[in-house]
Scaffold this motif. Sequence first.
Motif, mmCIF file in Angstrom:
data_model
loop_
_atom_site.group_PDB
_atom_site.id
_atom_site.type_symbol
_atom_site.label_atom_id
_atom_site.label_comp_id
_atom_site.label_asym_id
_atom_site.label_seq_id
_atom_site.Cartn_x
_atom_site.Cartn_y
_atom_site.Cartn_z
ATOM 1 N N ARG A 1 12.779 46.359 48.963
ATOM 2 C CA ARG A 1 12.838 47.790 49.287
ATOM 3 C C ARG A 1 12.082 48.096 50.567
ATOM 4 O O ARG A 1 11.231 47.323 51.004
ATOM 5 N N LEU A 2 12.413 49.232 51.145
ATOM 6 C CA LEU A 2 11.697 49.740 52.303
ATOM 7 C C LEU A 2 10.414 50.394 51.817
ATOM 8 O O LEU A 2 10.452 51.256 50.926
ATOM 9 N N LEU A 3 9.285 49.984 52.374
ATOM 10 C CA LEU A 3 7.999 50.588 52.018
ATOM 11 C C LEU A 3 7.600 51.706 52.977
ATOM 12 O O LEU A 3 7.024 52.701 52.577
ATOM 13 N N HIS A 4 7.911 51.497 54.255
ATOM 14 C CA HIS A 4 7.453 52.438 55.273
ATOM 15 C C HIS A 4 8.401 52.397 56.466
ATOM 16 O O HIS A 4 8.901 51.329 56.826
ATOM 17 N N LYS A 5 8.604 53.542 57.068
ATOM 18 C CA LYS A 5 9.269 53.625 58.365
ATOM 19 C C LYS A 5 8.686 54.805 59.104
ATOM 20 O O LYS A 5 8.315 55.818 58.515
ATOM 21 N N SER A 6 8.553 54.620 60.396
ATOM 22 C CA SER A 6 8.078 55.718 61.234
ATOM 23 C C SER A 6 8.816 55.673 62.558
ATOM 24 O O SER A 6 9.369 54.652 62.947
ATOM 25 N N GLY A 7 8.822 56.827 63.227
ATOM 26 C CA GLY A 7 9.496 56.964 64.508
ATOM 27 C C GLY A 7 10.876 57.558 64.344
ATOM 28 O O GLY A 7 11.421 57.622 63.244
ATOM 29 N N GLY A 8 11.403 58.035 65.441
ATOM 30 C CA GLY A 8 12.739 58.608 65.418
ATOM 31 C C GLY A 8 12.770 60.025 64.902
ATOM 32 O O GLY A 8 11.757 60.600 64.517
ATOM 33 N N LYS A 9 13.966 60.570 64.880
ATOM 34 C CA LYS A 9 14.181 61.964 64.502
ATOM 35 C C LYS A 9 13.784 62.259 63.060
ATOM 36 O O LYS A 9 13.260 63.323 62.752
ATOM 37 N N SER A 10 14.018 61.317 62.153
ATOM 38 C CA SER A 10 13.723 61.579 60.735
ATOM 39 C C SER A 10 12.246 61.421 60.393
ATOM 40 O O SER A 10 11.837 61.717 59.279
ATOM 41 N N GLY A 11 11.437 60.939 61.333
ATOM 42 C CA GLY A 11 9.996 60.883 61.114
ATOM 43 C C GLY A 11 9.543 59.755 60.208
ATOM 44 O O GLY A 11 10.093 58.668 60.233
ATOM 45 N N GLU A 12 8.555 60.061 59.380
ATOM 46 C CA GLU A 12 7.898 59.037 58.569
ATOM 47 C C GLU A 12 8.385 59.053 57.123
ATOM 48 O O GLU A 12 8.637 60.110 56.553
ATOM 49 N N PHE A 13 8.505 57.853 56.571
ATOM 50 C CA PHE A 13 8.836 57.673 55.154
ATOM 51 C C PHE A 13 7.861 56.667 54.569
ATOM 52 O O PHE A 13 7.589 55.634 55.190
#
Length: 163
Positions: free
Chosen positions: A144-156
Amino acid sequence: MKDAFSHLDAQGNVRMVDVGAKVPSKRVAIAEAVVELAPATLELLRQSALPKGDVLACAKIGGIMAAKRASQIIPLCHSLNLSYADIRFEVRDTPPQVRIEAEARVTGNTGVEMEAIVAAQSAAAIIYDMCKAVQRDIVISRVRLLHKSGGKSGEFNASELPA
């Protein structure tokens, strides 16, 4: 008007999304995978005593290589010039498992989630391959995806799961 499905054109044909107009930004993604092993297999892994050699070193290199080639595996995935890719391991006795964390970074027009996920999955498959001589019922789980940052959708950030 935004298309209902970004990877389909007005006639319903598959297409690669044009990200050329997006503003480049620093993007980071971290994914995980868990490899469940028998206690005896985990002990052999710890001791670097498995027949195929240093399992975690091979899984690290292979996972990084996979991150760099995600666009060759995932249809319609953009080819990215990664600025960073890494694989980290947490070897746990209870339950006996190896938790893999894969991280990918880029400054660009689209995210690196697929690169991190492919890296985690590949590292897990390499662990399976290198341990299968002593155990065939290895389970790969919790990709699974734990973290993402950057871009238009921001942080998850994913919610915590029990260990």
